[in-house]
Design a protein around this motif. Structure first.
Motif, PDB file in Angstrom:
ATOM      1  N   ALA A 429      49.643 -27.817  -9.517  1.00 38.06           N
ATOM      2  CA  ALA A 429      51.103 -27.979  -9.525  1.00 38.06           C
ATOM      3  C   ALA A 429      51.576 -28.716 -10.773  1.00 38.06           C
ATOM      4  O   ALA A 429      52.719 -28.548 -11.207  1.00 38.06           O
ATOM      5  CB  ALA A 429      51.560 -28.741  -8.284  1.00 38.06           C
ATOM      6  N   HIS A 430      50.692 -29.525 -11.369  1.00 35.62           N
ATOM      7  CA  HIS A 430      51.039 -30.251 -12.587  1.00 35.62           C
ATOM      8  C   HIS A 430      50.395 -29.608 -13.813  1.00 35.62           C
ATOM      9  O   HIS A 430      50.146 -30.272 -14.828  1.00 35.62           O
ATOM     10  CB  HIS A 430      50.630 -31.723 -12.473  1.00 35.62           C
ATOM     11  N   ASN A 431      50.116 -28.308 -13.686  1.00 37.87           N
ATOM     12  CA  ASN A 431      49.630 -27.527 -14.828  1.00 37.87           C
ATOM     13  C   ASN A 431      48.366 -28.100 -15.446  1.00 37.87           C
ATOM     14  O   ASN A 431      48.177 -28.070 -16.672  1.00 37.87           O
ATOM     15  CB  ASN A 431      50.718 -27.412 -15.903  1.00 37.87           C
ATOM     16  N   GLY A 432      47.516 -28.661 -14.593  1.00 40.91           N
ATOM     17  CA  GLY A 432      46.243 -29.176 -15.074  1.00 40.91           C
ATOM     18  C   GLY A 432      46.342 -30.478 -15.852  1.00 40.91           C
ATOM     19  O   GLY A 432      45.388 -30.860 -16.530  1.00 40.91           O
ATOM     20  N   GLN A 433      47.472 -31.172 -15.756  1.00 43.58           N
ATOM     21  CA  GLN A 433      47.635 -32.452 -16.457  1.00 43.58           C
ATOM     22  C   GLN A 433      47.078 -33.565 -15.563  1.00 43.58           C
ATOM     23  O   GLN A 433      47.547 -33.776 -14.454  1.00 43.58           O
ATOM     24  CB  GLN A 433      49.108 -32.703 -16.763  1.00 43.58           C
ATOM     25  N   TRP A 434      46.108 -34.261 -16.096  1.00 41.92           N
ATOM     26  CA  TRP A 434      45.346 -35.199 -15.266  1.00 41.92           C
ATOM     27  C   TRP A 434      46.171 -36.397 -14.804  1.00 41.92           C
ATOM     28  O   TRP A 434      46.198 -36.722 -13.619  1.00 41.92           O
ATOM     29  CB  TRP A 434      44.105 -35.695 -16.046  1.00 41.92           C
ATOM     30  N   ASP A 435      46.821 -37.089 -15.731  1.00 39.04           N
ATOM     31  CA  ASP A 435      47.523 -38.330 -15.363  1.00 39.04           C
ATOM     32  C   ASP A 435      48.675 -38.099 -14.387  1.00 39.04           C
ATOM     33  O   ASP A 435      48.762 -38.777 -13.345  1.00 39.04           O
ATOM     34  CB  ASP A 435      48.027 -39.044 -16.618  1.00 39.04           C
ATOM     35  N   PRO A 436      49.599 -37.135 -14.646  1.00 47.21           N
ATOM     36  CA  PRO A 436      50.671 -36.903 -13.672  1.00 47.21           C
ATOM     37  C   PRO A 436      50.148 -36.467 -12.306  1.00 47.21           C
ATOM     38  O   PRO A 436      50.652 -36.902 -11.270  1.00 47.21           O
ATOM     39  CB  PRO A 436      51.515 -35.795 -14.326  1.00 47.21           C
ATOM     40  N   ALA A 437      49.112 -35.600 -12.311  1.00 47.60           N
ATOM     41  CA  ALA A 437      48.568 -35.133 -11.033  1.00 47.60           C
ATOM     42  C   ALA A 437      47.904 -36.272 -10.264  1.00 47.60           C
ATOM     43  O   ALA A 437      48.083 -36.412  -9.051  1.00 47.60           O
ATOM     44  CB  ALA A 437      47.566 -33.999 -11.273  1.00 47.60           C
ATOM     45  N   ALA A 438      47.140 -37.105 -10.975  1.00 43.48           N
ATOM     46  CA  ALA A 438      46.469 -38.229 -10.309  1.00 43.48           C
ATOM     47  C   ALA A 438      47.486 -39.213  -9.729  1.00 43.48           C
ATOM     48  O   ALA A 438      47.323 -39.706  -8.606  1.00 43.48           O
ATOM     49  CB  ALA A 438      45.550 -38.939 -11.301  1.00 43.48           C
ATOM     50  N   LYS A 439      48.550 -39.468 -10.493  1.00 45.08           N
ATOM     51  CA  LYS A 439      49.580 -40.383 -10.006  1.00 45.08           C
ATOM     52  C   LYS A 439      50.253 -39.832  -8.763  1.00 45.08           C
ATOM     53  O   LYS A 439      50.494 -40.560  -7.797  1.00 45.08           O
ATOM     54  CB  LYS A 439      50.608 -40.611 -11.111  1.00 45.08           C
ATOM     55  N   ARG A 440      50.566 -38.556  -8.777  1.00 46.90           N
ATOM     56  CA  ARG A 440      51.211 -37.923  -7.620  1.00 46.90           C
ATOM     57  C   ARG A 440      50.307 -37.954  -6.392  1.00 46.90           C
ATOM     58  O   ARG A 440      50.762 -38.176  -5.271  1.00 46.90           O
ATOM     59  CB  ARG A 440      51.588 -36.469  -7.980  1.00 46.90           C
ATOM     60  N   LEU A 441      49.010 -37.773  -6.595  1.00 44.96           N
ATOM     61  CA  LEU A 441      48.063 -37.752  -5.472  1.00 44.96           C
ATOM     62  C   LEU A 441      47.623 -39.145  -5.047  1.00 44.96           C
ATOM     63  O   LEU A 441      46.969 -39.307  -4.021  1.00 44.96           O
ATOM     64  CB  LEU A 441      46.834 -36.922  -5.856  1.00 44.96           C
ATOM     65  N   GLY A 442      47.970 -40.148  -5.851  1.00 44.72           N
ATOM     66  CA  GLY A 442      47.557 -41.506  -5.522  1.00 44.72           C
ATOM     67  C   GLY A 442      46.085 -41.745  -5.797  1.00 44.72           C
ATOM     68  O   GLY A 442      45.437 -42.542  -5.120  1.00 44.72           O
ATOM     69  N   LEU A 443      45.543 -41.053  -6.817  1.00 43.19           N
ATOM     70  CA  LEU A 443      44.132 -41.166  -7.159  1.00 43.19           C
ATOM     71  C   LEU A 443      43.971 -41.701  -8.578  1.00 43.19           C
ATOM     72  O   LEU A 443      44.881 -41.605  -9.400  1.00 43.19           O
ATOM     73  CB  LEU A 443      43.440 -39.786  -7.081  1.00 43.19           C
ATOM     74  N   HIS A 444      42.790 -42.238  -8.859  1.00 45.26           N
ATOM     75  CA  HIS A 444      42.460 -42.541 -10.244  1.00 45.26           C
ATOM     76  C   HIS A 444      42.131 -41.230 -10.937  1.00 45.26           C
ATOM     77  O   HIS A 444      41.572 -40.307 -10.333  1.00 45.26           O
ATOM     78  CB  HIS A 444      41.255 -43.494 -10.304  1.00 45.26           C
ATOM     79  N   ARG A 445      42.479 -41.140 -12.202  1.00 44.49           N
ATOM     80  CA  ARG A 445      42.270 -39.849 -12.890  1.00 44.49           C
ATOM     81  C   ARG A 445      40.792 -39.453 -12.943  1.00 44.49           C
ATOM     82  O   ARG A 445      40.464 -38.263 -12.941  1.00 44.49           O
ATOM     83  CB  ARG A 445      42.866 -39.906 -14.301  1.00 44.49           C
ATOM     84  N   HIS A 446      39.885 -40.449 -12.984  1.00 49.10           N
ATOM     85  CA  HIS A 446      38.453 -40.106 -12.987  1.00 49.10           C
ATOM     86  C   HIS A 446      38.040 -39.503 -11.643  1.00 49.10           C
ATOM     87  O   HIS A 446      37.210 -38.577 -11.596  1.00 49.10           O
ATOM     88  CB  HIS A 446      37.621 -41.342 -13.290  1.00 49.10           C
ATOM     89  N   THR A 447      38.639 -40.050 -10.545  1.00 52.21           N
ATOM     90  CA  THR A 447      38.353 -39.472  -9.222  1.00 52.21           C
ATOM     91  C   THR A 447      38.837 -38.034  -9.145  1.00 52.21           C
ATOM     92  O   THR A 447      38.139 -37.146  -8.627  1.00 52.21           O
ATOM     93  CB  THR A 447      39.042 -40.308  -8.130  1.00 52.21           C
ATOM     94  N   LEU A 448      40.045 -37.793  -9.682  1.00 52.39           N
ATOM     95  CA  LEU A 448      40.565 -36.437  -9.683  1.00 52.39           C
ATOM     96  C   LEU A 448      39.688 -35.517 -10.526  1.00 52.39           C
ATOM     97  O   LEU A 448      39.407 -34.374 -10.129  1.00 52.39           O
ATOM     98  CB  LEU A 448      42.007 -36.436 -10.215  1.00 52.39           C
ATOM     99  N   ARG A 449      39.242 -35.970 -11.684  1.00 50.42           N
ATOM    100  CA  ARG A 449      38.361 -35.142 -12.533  1.00 50.42           C
ATOM    101  C   ARG A 449      37.076 -34.769 -11.773  1.00 50.42           C
ATOM    102  O   ARG A 449      36.635 -33.615 -11.811  1.00 50.42           O
ATOM    103  CB  ARG A 449      38.005 -35.898 -13.813  1.00 50.42           C
ATOM    104  N   ASN A 450      36.510 -35.759 -11.088  1.00 49.98           N
ATOM    105  CA  ASN A 450      35.275 -35.485 -10.342  1.00 49.98           C
ATOM    106  C   ASN A 450      35.514 -34.445  -9.251  1.00 49.98           C
ATOM    107  O   ASN A 450      34.676 -33.559  -9.020  1.00 49.98           O
ATOM    108  CB  ASN A 450      34.742 -36.781  -9.731  1.00 49.98           C
ATOM    109  N   ARG A 451      36.670 -34.555  -8.554  1.00 54.02           N
ATOM    110  CA  ARG A 451      36.964 -33.592  -7.488  1.00 54.02           C
ATOM    111  C   ARG A 451      37.181 -32.181  -8.050  1.00 54.02           C
ATOM    112  O   ARG A 451      36.726 -31.190  -7.462  1.00 54.02           O
ATOM    113  CB  ARG A 451      38.196 -34.037  -6.706  1.00 54.02           C
TER     114      ARG A 451
END
Length: 483
Positions: A429-451
């Motif tokens: 939904a955030h076009n593969g942008q890590w920081d906005p997506a992680a913030k929206r999901l309430g995750l650290h960006r490294h956690t999101l990258r791992n997932r």
């Protein structure tokens, strides 16, 4: 002091500083000591015959009394000294000490009784004033104006001004319309008060104004501020405390009612989405509901659920809106023609998803649409309408059964891995942008990258490819629409 001098029964004569006879007296004390100050608290009328004093000793004696803050000195003439000692008159005049001549016919006890009667009368008048003020404040509290009426009545009783502030120091009510001070001037003191624990109060002098600040101990952190151009007396503090108690009670009742109303709204919305008949219960509760068709709105942002619900109420502008907290989201049902989405969409602190119009049977689908739309909203705020989502027209062209089958086959490796599906949906939904997506999901960006890398491994697909991302986005929307 003026009242004592004006009492013909006492026959007191002022010397030296007549204007000083207007000062207040806290008590009467009699002493023949050369230094009675260790036994004084300040504000007393001291009575003496000067038994141990004379000559140059009067100067030091008066200096000690002035230093102790006595209200005045009553001297019994023609007892130890013939007439009023001139040295005493000169010293009192020079140092500004009110001096009264007490004739021999007037016993000191008569002065004590007169002051005692006057103090009792003052206390009784204070009690009457406080009781009358409390009665008027209570009447204002149950009147048509509610809290506003209490604030206006308090300002009138104090002959000053009053403010009721919320936790963000926003003025909820003020009286008169323009208070005697700006909230910005009060910010340091409000901050200091709130750094303490529990309910606190401050009285301070700012410029030419005396100001009282009192925390109300409510969950919302409200504060009552009063001010005027003269100090507050004991009766004034009683009036302020009474008003604070009434306002606190009213705010707590409002919080309780708001909480109960929110739970009822949530329960009804859950029942409505389940397909069970619930309209009779709504009618019994006297609740109002927007006419069909409605749009479903889902709000995300930095606000708490309660703050978001209050925001919806404030922005509804008379439109019939039904809002509730539902499964972690703040959901609002508004008439299809309502302007509420446009008003909320202008706020930078709110992300809003808006569904297509629906009837009662289409409510679950509309809720999914609003959730998909809000997931696509940017962090900068604004509204996203479901009809604007990219790929909507393409989905409608695909054969439903074959399309859903394709989506289930594509996403099969992620079945039962909800955290990966949620992360994938938010990331896409955030076009593969890590920081906005992680913030929206309430995750650290490294956690999101791992997932996402774990998802890529399970799917056996390269998520850096635009075509793969598009397929996965379409598949997720197809499964959402299929329920």
């Amino acid at each position: 002091m003026r009242d004592l001098v004006g009492d013909p029964e006492l026959g007191l004569t002022p010397y030296g500083v007549p204007e000083g006879t207007q000062g207040p007296i806290s008590w009467v004390h009699t002493s023949e000591l050369a230094d009675p100050t260790p036994f004084l608290e300040g504000g007393e009328l001291l009575l003496t015959t000067g038994l141990t004093l004379g000559g140059s000793a009067w100067e030091e004696y008066v200096e000690r009394l002035v230093g102790a803050g006595v209200a005045g000195l009553g001297f019994g003439v023609d007892v130890s000294h013939s007439g009023m000692p001139p040295e005493l008159v000169e010293a009192a005049s020079r140092q500004g000490l009110p001096l009264l001549a007490v004739p021999r016919r007037t016993p000191f006890i008569a002065i004590s009784k007169a002051v005692s009667r006057a103090l009792a009368a003052d206390e009784y008048e204070d009690l009457r004033r406080t009781s009358r003020a409390q009665h008027e404040l209570a009447g204002a509290a149950v009147g048509r104006r509610g809290l506003s009426g209490v604030v206006h009545k308090l300002a009138s009783l104090l002959d000053g001004w009053a403010l009721l502030l919320d936790e963000a120091d926003t003025v909820l009510h003020s009286a008169p319309g323009g208070a005697g001070i700006s909230v910005r001037e009060l910010e340091p003191w409000l901050r200091r008060l709130r750094q303490g624990r529990g309910r606190g109060a401050l009285v301070l002098e700012l410029g030419e104004q005396w100001i009282g600040i009192q925390e109300l101990g409510t969950r919302g952190g409200a504060t009552l501020v009063v001010g005027r151009d003269s100090p507050f007396g004991t009766p004034d503090h009683h009036v302020i405390n009474s008003a604070a108690s009434l306002v606190t009670l009213a705010l707590r009742q409002a919080e309780t009612l708001w909480s109960a109303r929110g739970r009822l709204h949530t329960a009804f919305l859950r029942t409505l989405l389940s397909g069970a008949p619930a309209w009779a219960a709504l009618d019994d509760l006297g609740a109002e509901f927007p006419a069909w068709p409605v749009r479903v709105l889902v709000l995300h942002g930095s606000h708490s659920a309660e703050e978001s619900l209050r925001l919806i109420e404030a922005e509804s502008d008379g439109e019939e809106v039904y809002a509730a907290e539902y499964e972690g989201d703040v959901v609002a049902l508004a008439p299809a023609s309502a302007n509420l989405p446009d008003r909320l969409g202008k706020r930078r602190d709110v992300r809003l998803g808006v569904s297509e119009p629906c009837g009662q049977d289409g409510l679950p689908t509309a809720l999914r649409q609003a959730r998909q739309a809000v997931a696509a909203a940017s962090d900068g705020g604004g509204a996203v309408w479901f009809t604007e989502l990219a790929g909507r027209g393409l989905l409608e062209l695909l054969p439903a059964e074959r399309a859903v089958g394709f989506a289930e086959s594509l996403l099969w490796p992620l079945r039962g891995r909800d955290e990966l599906l949620v992360s994938l949906r938010g990331w896409l939904a955030h076009n593969g942008q890590w920081d906005p997506a992680a913030k929206r999901l309430g995750l650290h960006r490294h956690t999101l990258r791992n997932r996402i890398r774990r998802t890529e491994s399970l799917l056996g697909r390269d998520l850096d490819q635009a075509g793969v991302r598009a397929e996965l986005w379409l598949a997720l929307q197809l499964l959402d629409d299929a329920g």
